[in-house]
Design a protein around this motif. Structure first.
Motif, PDB file in Angstrom:
ATOM      1  N   VAL A 207       0.839  -1.190   0.000  1.00  0.00           N
ATOM      2  CA  VAL A 207       0.000   0.000   0.000  1.00  0.00           C
ATOM      3  C   VAL A 207       0.882   1.250   0.000  1.00  0.00           C
ATOM      4  CG1 VAL A 207      -1.759   1.262   1.329  1.00  0.00           C
ATOM      5  CG2 VAL A 207      -1.817  -1.250   1.214  1.00  0.00           C
ATOM      6  N   LEU A 208       0.394   2.295  -0.653  1.00  0.00           N
ATOM      7  CA  LEU A 208       1.027   3.610  -0.541  1.00  0.00           C
ATOM      8  C   LEU A 208      -0.052   4.668  -0.315  1.00  0.00           C
ATOM      9  CD1 LEU A 208       0.449   5.211  -3.431  1.00  0.00           C
ATOM     10  CD2 LEU A 208       2.319   3.774  -4.240  1.00  0.00           C
ATOM     11  N   ALA A 209       0.367   5.828   0.169  1.00  0.00           N
ATOM     12  CA  ALA A 209      -0.559   6.918   0.476  1.00  0.00           C
ATOM     13  C   ALA A 209      -0.336   8.070  -0.496  1.00  0.00           C
ATOM     14  CB  ALA A 209      -0.355   7.401   1.913  1.00  0.00           C
ATOM     15  N   MET A 210      -1.452   8.665  -0.955  1.00  0.00           N
ATOM     16  CA  MET A 210      -1.397   9.758  -1.925  1.00  0.00           C
ATOM     17  C   MET A 210      -2.236  10.931  -1.433  1.00  0.00           C
ATOM     18  SD  MET A 210      -2.371   7.499  -5.275  1.00  0.00           S
ATOM     19  CE  MET A 210      -3.812   6.869  -4.391  1.00  0.00           C
ATOM     20  N   GLU A 211      -1.798  12.110  -1.794  1.00  0.00           N
ATOM     21  CA  GLU A 211      -2.575  13.332  -1.632  1.00  0.00           C
ATOM     22  C   GLU A 211      -2.815  13.900  -3.021  1.00  0.00           C
ATOM     23  OE1 GLU A 211      -2.110  17.833   0.308  1.00  0.00           O
ATOM     24  OE2 GLU A 211      -0.522  16.338   0.558  1.00  0.00           O
ATOM     25  N   HIS A 212      -3.964  14.550  -3.235  1.00  0.00           N
ATOM     26  CA  HIS A 212      -4.219  15.163  -4.530  1.00  0.00           C
ATOM     27  C   HIS A 212      -4.138  16.672  -4.412  1.00  0.00           C
ATOM     28  CE1 HIS A 212      -6.908  16.113  -8.170  1.00  0.00           C
ATOM     29  NE2 HIS A 212      -5.723  15.774  -8.600  1.00  0.00           N
ATOM     30  N   ARG A 213      -3.229  17.261  -5.185  1.00  0.00           N
ATOM     31  CA  ARG A 213      -3.034  18.709  -5.192  1.00  0.00           C
ATOM     32  C   ARG A 213      -3.200  19.203  -6.626  1.00  0.00           C
ATOM     33  NH1 ARG A 213      -0.790  19.996  -0.131  1.00  0.00           N
ATOM     34  NH2 ARG A 213      -0.345  22.124  -0.832  1.00  0.00           N
ATOM     35  N   LEU A 268     -12.176   5.049  -6.864  1.00  0.00           N
ATOM     36  CA  LEU A 268     -11.061   4.486  -6.111  1.00  0.00           C
ATOM     37  C   LEU A 268     -10.553   5.445  -5.038  1.00  0.00           C
ATOM     38  CD1 LEU A 268      -9.183   2.915  -9.137  1.00  0.00           C
ATOM     39  CD2 LEU A 268     -10.275   1.636  -7.280  1.00  0.00           C
ATOM     40  N   TRP A 269     -10.638   6.747  -5.281  1.00  0.00           N
ATOM     41  CA  TRP A 269     -10.091   7.715  -4.328  1.00  0.00           C
ATOM     42  C   TRP A 269     -10.823   7.668  -2.991  1.00  0.00           C
ATOM     43  CZ3 TRP A 269      -5.699  10.261  -4.272  1.00  0.00           C
ATOM     44  CH2 TRP A 269      -5.533  11.284  -3.331  1.00  0.00           C
ATOM     45  N   THR A 270     -12.133   7.696  -3.012  1.00  0.00           N
ATOM     46  CA  THR A 270     -12.892   7.696  -1.748  1.00  0.00           C
ATOM     47  C   THR A 270     -13.023   6.304  -1.161  1.00  0.00           C
ATOM     48  OG1 THR A 270     -14.939   7.644  -3.042  1.00  0.00           O
ATOM     49  CG2 THR A 270     -14.210   9.784  -2.229  1.00  0.00           C
ATOM     50  N   TYR A 271     -12.682   5.282  -1.920  1.00  0.00           N
ATOM     51  CA  TYR A 271     -12.764   3.905  -1.431  1.00  0.00           C
ATOM     52  C   TYR A 271     -11.999   3.739  -0.116  1.00  0.00           C
ATOM     53  CZ  TYR A 271     -12.209  -1.231  -1.686  1.00  0.00           C
ATOM     54  OH  TYR A 271     -12.196  -2.576  -1.438  1.00  0.00           O
ATOM     55  N   ARG A 272     -10.736   4.136  -0.112  1.00  0.00           N
ATOM     56  CA  ARG A 272      -9.920   4.011   1.103  1.00  0.00           C
ATOM     57  C   ARG A 272      -9.291   5.359   1.478  1.00  0.00           C
ATOM     58  NH1 ARG A 272      -9.438  -1.416   2.436  1.00  0.00           N
ATOM     59  NH2 ARG A 272      -9.726  -2.897   0.723  1.00  0.00           N
ATOM     60  N   ARG A 273     -10.061   6.415   1.326  1.00  0.00           N
ATOM     61  CA  ARG A 273      -9.581   7.731   1.762  1.00  0.00           C
ATOM     62  C   ARG A 273      -9.480   7.744   3.283  1.00  0.00           C
ATOM     63  NH1 ARG A 273     -13.149  12.523  -0.265  1.00  0.00           N
ATOM     64  NH2 ARG A 273     -14.640  11.439   1.070  1.00  0.00           N
ATOM     65  N   CYS A 274      -8.310   8.075   3.805  1.00  0.00           N
ATOM     66  CA  CYS A 274      -8.100   8.017   5.258  1.00  0.00           C
ATOM     67  C   CYS A 274      -8.075   9.398   5.911  1.00  0.00           C
ATOM     68  CB  CYS A 274      -6.820   7.248   5.584  1.00  0.00           C
ATOM     69  SG  CYS A 274      -5.305   8.004   4.962  1.00  0.00           S
ATOM     70  N   TYR A 275      -8.116  10.437   5.102  1.00  0.00           N
ATOM     71  CA  TYR A 275      -8.149  11.806   5.625  1.00  0.00           C
ATOM     72  C   TYR A 275      -8.957  12.650   4.655  1.00  0.00           C
ATOM     73  CZ  TYR A 275      -6.509  16.291   7.543  1.00  0.00           C
ATOM     74  OH  TYR A 275      -6.438  17.553   8.110  1.00  0.00           O
ATOM     75  N   SER A 276     -10.125  13.107   5.110  1.00  0.00           N
ATOM     76  CA  SER A 276     -10.998  13.927   4.282  1.00  0.00           C
ATOM     77  C   SER A 276     -10.836  15.380   4.708  1.00  0.00           C
ATOM     78  CB  SER A 276     -12.451  13.477   4.442  1.00  0.00           C
ATOM     79  OG  SER A 276     -13.315  14.296   3.690  1.00  0.00           O
ATOM     80  N   ALA A 277     -10.134  16.142   3.911  1.00  0.00           N
ATOM     81  CA  ALA A 277      -9.712  17.487   4.302  1.00  0.00           C
ATOM     82  C   ALA A 277     -10.876  18.431   4.573  1.00  0.00           C
ATOM     83  CB  ALA A 277      -8.808  18.079   3.217  1.00  0.00           C
ATOM     84  N   MET A 291      -3.715   3.519  -1.474  1.00  0.00           N
ATOM     85  CA  MET A 291      -3.819   2.687  -2.674  1.00  0.00           C
ATOM     86  C   MET A 291      -3.757   1.206  -2.293  1.00  0.00           C
ATOM     87  SD  MET A 291      -1.316   2.344  -5.974  1.00  0.00           S
ATOM     88  CE  MET A 291      -1.545   3.955  -6.714  1.00  0.00           C
ATOM     89  N   ASN A 292      -4.909   0.620  -2.124  1.00  0.00           N
ATOM     90  CA  ASN A 292      -5.055  -0.819  -1.916  1.00  0.00           C
ATOM     91  C   ASN A 292      -6.208  -1.227  -2.820  1.00  0.00           C
ATOM     92  OD1 ASN A 292      -5.268  -3.436  -1.028  1.00  0.00           O
ATOM     93  ND2 ASN A 292      -6.105  -2.916   0.977  1.00  0.00           N
ATOM     94  N   TRP A 293      -5.905  -1.362  -4.080  1.00  0.00           N
ATOM     95  CA  TRP A 293      -6.902  -1.518  -5.132  1.00  0.00           C
ATOM     96  C   TRP A 293      -6.686  -2.845  -5.873  1.00  0.00           C
ATOM     97  CZ3 TRP A 293      -5.633   3.823  -7.792  1.00  0.00           C
ATOM     98  CH2 TRP A 293      -5.933   4.864  -6.892  1.00  0.00           C
ATOM     99  N   THR A 354       8.652   5.971   5.439  1.00  0.00           N
ATOM    100  CA  THR A 354       9.595   5.023   4.843  1.00  0.00           C
ATOM    101  C   THR A 354      10.336   5.709   3.702  1.00  0.00           C
ATOM    102  OG1 THR A 354       7.836   4.206   3.384  1.00  0.00           O
ATOM    103  CG2 THR A 354       8.239   2.975   5.422  1.00  0.00           C
ATOM    104  N   GLU A 355      11.479   5.164   3.317  1.00  0.00           N
ATOM    105  CA  GLU A 355      12.308   5.786   2.285  1.00  0.00           C
ATOM    106  C   GLU A 355      11.637   5.796   0.921  1.00  0.00           C
ATOM    107  OE1 GLU A 355      16.164   4.087   2.170  1.00  0.00           O
ATOM    108  OE2 GLU A 355      16.712   4.703   4.215  1.00  0.00           O
ATOM    109  N   ASP A 356      10.830   4.768   0.638  1.00  0.00           N
ATOM    110  CA  ASP A 356      10.196   4.695  -0.687  1.00  0.00           C
ATOM    111  C   ASP A 356       8.744   5.142  -0.664  1.00  0.00           C
ATOM    112  OD1 ASP A 356       9.000   2.553   0.626  1.00  0.00           O
ATOM    113  OD2 ASP A 356       9.987   1.012  -0.573  1.00  0.00           O
ATOM    114  N   GLY A 357       8.206   5.514   0.508  1.00  0.00           N
ATOM    115  CA  GLY A 357       6.837   5.973   0.599  1.00  0.00           C
ATOM    116  C   GLY A 357       5.809   4.856   0.695  1.00  0.00           C
ATOM    117  N   LEU A 358       6.263   3.617   0.571  1.00  0.00           N
ATOM    118  CA  LEU A 358       5.357   2.473   0.661  1.00  0.00           C
ATOM    119  C   LEU A 358       5.182   2.037   2.104  1.00  0.00           C
ATOM    120  CD1 LEU A 358       6.919   0.770  -2.393  1.00  0.00           C
ATOM    121  CD2 LEU A 358       4.480   1.233  -2.255  1.00  0.00           C
ATOM    122  N   ALA A 359       4.147   1.235   2.356  1.00  0.00           N
ATOM    123  CA  ALA A 359       3.886   0.736   3.697  1.00  0.00           C
ATOM    124  C   ALA A 359       5.109   0.010   4.255  1.00  0.00           C
ATOM    125  CB  ALA A 359       2.682  -0.197   3.677  1.00  0.00           C
ATOM    126  N   LYS A 360       5.165  -0.065   5.566  1.00  0.00           N
ATOM    127  CA  LYS A 360       6.305  -0.699   6.232  1.00  0.00           C
ATOM    128  C   LYS A 360       6.352  -2.201   5.990  1.00  0.00           C
ATOM    129  CE  LYS A 360       6.354   2.735   9.969  1.00  0.00           C
ATOM    130  NZ  LYS A 360       7.746   3.215   9.860  1.00  0.00           N
TER     131      LYS A 360
END
Length: 523
Positions: A207-213, A268-277, A291-293, A354-360
């Protein structure tokens, strides 16, 4: 240091086992390979998958406290807008969960829950610690060899709990176990394979985490395997892996997805959105989604019961698949207006730190499974076998749960199996291996089949399993008997189940509760 119980694995099952054992005043050693507690909810980046009644009933009191503390973390420690505050606040406003939240919050909350027992001197937590070997004499596990920061140590205890993500202790202690799919002739399950296949193991995911800007560009460096994954179209897949198409989990048909719900397709974005700004006072962060799709499920090779070289190869490839999917989204994904790419998607390196941005750690769906005193089969949870609306009521029930039989694509090339399952009971006998007297399972390694693993692997069920394991060790040591003897003696079993109930474990569904075949849980 003398321990009463050593718990291998600091995931939800391991943490729940530690809480229960410390409640019984046992001296507990909790071992975790990463630097975060929480397993699938934190280090693996998978927000809770739960049944529809979770806010009212259907979980243990300590799991409910865990959920309450997550909400309190946001409501009391972050700038939540007054208009968004409620008793059922959902940090991510996600489709997958009523309490979808950032992975690090789980790790923090679990540490807070365990800290009083650390301060009391009952609990020792060893993070960043791997198990190198196990020692067993006849029917008893004796010791584990550990390594932490290049320092090796040996720990002994009268009881061991396997809460590892892959059933690692079963292998290290040379206990018999099963992997993959059982044959229909063995289990009688309607959806079992005709022949056994030990490699028919569900996909794992990085899994990885993304923000949309929007309006900004955060395109990552092109992943080394991008061209490979872009051209990859497995036989079981309806389109390229890097696309907005995947098999429908229920029907197998080609299903269109979208990032933000364009054209009415699954978002897919709201599927596992963990922070709703929009629920928080204006800050620097926008929405964060995990991203766990279907498109980054890795079903091209396993990472346990293989050589270290093979394991590292598949870990690398799985990470490259997730990063390639992100790069495709940033640069080539088709837009509703005819354009391509969402360059404003930003890889949030800080979410997992993490160094690569992916889950631990990878999200492991299917573990080694012990040969237990009780094996839960499809017949125990299927509405086809229980018109009364509840799964098999085991007389040694130590908890309850509900989720569909949700199997993801497998290493053997089998596609989704997602079929209804009734609310079920968790038998104590499924936590106890036939071949050992002082080892218990505490997560996905218990006595299920390949089929029923699909409904027993989710967050509240894993927690309940771990809590029951910790309680069982406490009861067994207090009464100077084997854990297996608890279920063999009616008096002890009744007393143990009362102990569970007194500590807030629901071992039965509420009186009169049942579901119809049409409304049985489906993922």
């Amino acid at each position: 240091m003398k321990w009463d119980v050593v718990i291998a694995g600091g995931g939800l099952g391991g943490c729940a086992a530690a809480l229960a054992a410390c409640r019984g005043k046992l001296r507990v050693l909790l071992i975790e390979e990463t630097d975060w507690l929480g397993g699938q909810s934190s280090a693996q980046g998978v927000p809770p998958d739960e049944h529809p009644w979770i806010e009212e009933f259907g979980c243990t009191a300590s799991y409910r406290e865990y959920r309450d503390r997550i909400r309190s973390h946001y409501l009391n420690k972050t700038p939540v807008l007054a208009s968004a505050k409620s008793s059922q606040f959902n940090p991510g406003e996600a489709l997958v969960s009523k309490i979808c939240h950032e992975p690090g919050v789980s790790a923090e909350v679990l540490l807070e829950m365990l800290k009083p027992h650390v301060n009391e001197g009952l609990l020792t937590i060893k993070l960043n610690t791997r198990i190198l070997a196990g020692e067993r004499r006849e029917r008893n596990a004796v010791a584990l060899e550990l390594i932490h920061e290049n320092n090796q140590s040996r720990v002994e205890a009268p009881y061991f709990i396997d809460a590892t993500e892959t059933g690692e202790l079963l292998a290290l202690l040379d206990l018999p176990y099963r992997t993959g799919a059982e044959a229909k002739s063995e289990t009688g399950e309607p959806h079992a394979r005709e022949t056994a296949d030990p490699l028919d193991i569900q996909a794992f995911t990085y899994v990885l985490a993304m923000e949309h800007r929007p309006g900004e560009s955060h395109v990552i460096e092109k992943p080394e395997m991008y061209d490979y994954w872009k051209s990859c179209k497995p036989d079981i897949w309806p389109d390229a892996m890097l696309s907005f198409y995947a098999p429908h989990p229920h029907t197998g048909e080609k299903r269109p997805y979208s990032l933000f719900g364009e054209d009415g397709h699954f978002p897919l974005w709201t599927y596992r959105r963990c922070y709703s700004a929009t629920q928080f006072e204006q800050g620097e962060s926008g929405d964060i989604s995990l991203m766990n799709w279907p498109q980054n499920d890795y079903f091209f090779g396993n990472i346990y019961d293989v050589s270290e070289e093979e394991k590292e190869k598949h870990i690398y490839r799985a990470k490259q698949l997730s990063l390639s999917l992100l790069y495709w989204l940033q640069t080539e994904a088709p837009l509703p207006d005819g354009g391509i790419g969402y360059p404003g998607l930003r890889l949030r390196m800080d979410v997992f730190n993490t160094e690569d941005g992916l889950a631990k750690a990878p999200y492991i769906r299917e573990s080694r499974r012990m040969n237990a005193h009780v094996t839960v089969k499809e017949q125990d949870v299927s509405p086809s076998f229980h018109p009364e609306g509840l799964g098999t009521r085991f007389n040694d029930s130590v908890g309850i749960g509900s989720y569909s039989i949700d199997l993801h694509p497998s290493m053997s090339g089998n596609n989704y199996l997602d079929i209804p399952a009734l609310p079920f009971h968790i038998p104590l006998g499924a936590l106890i291996p036939v071949d050992a007297d002082n080892v218990l399972g505490a997560c996905k390694n218990i006595g299920t089949t390949h089929i029923t693993n699909g409904c027993f692997r989710l967050h509240p069920v894993e927690w309940n399993i771990g809590e029951a394991a910790g309680e069982a060790v406490s009861y067994a040591l207090q009464h100077h008997l084997l854990a297996s003897a608890i279920r063999e003696d009616e008096g002890h079993l009744t007393a143990f189940q009362q102990q569970l109930t007194d500590h807030g474990v629901e071992i039965d569904w509420p009186d009169g509760f049942k579901v119809t075949a049409e409304t049985a849980s489906r993922g």
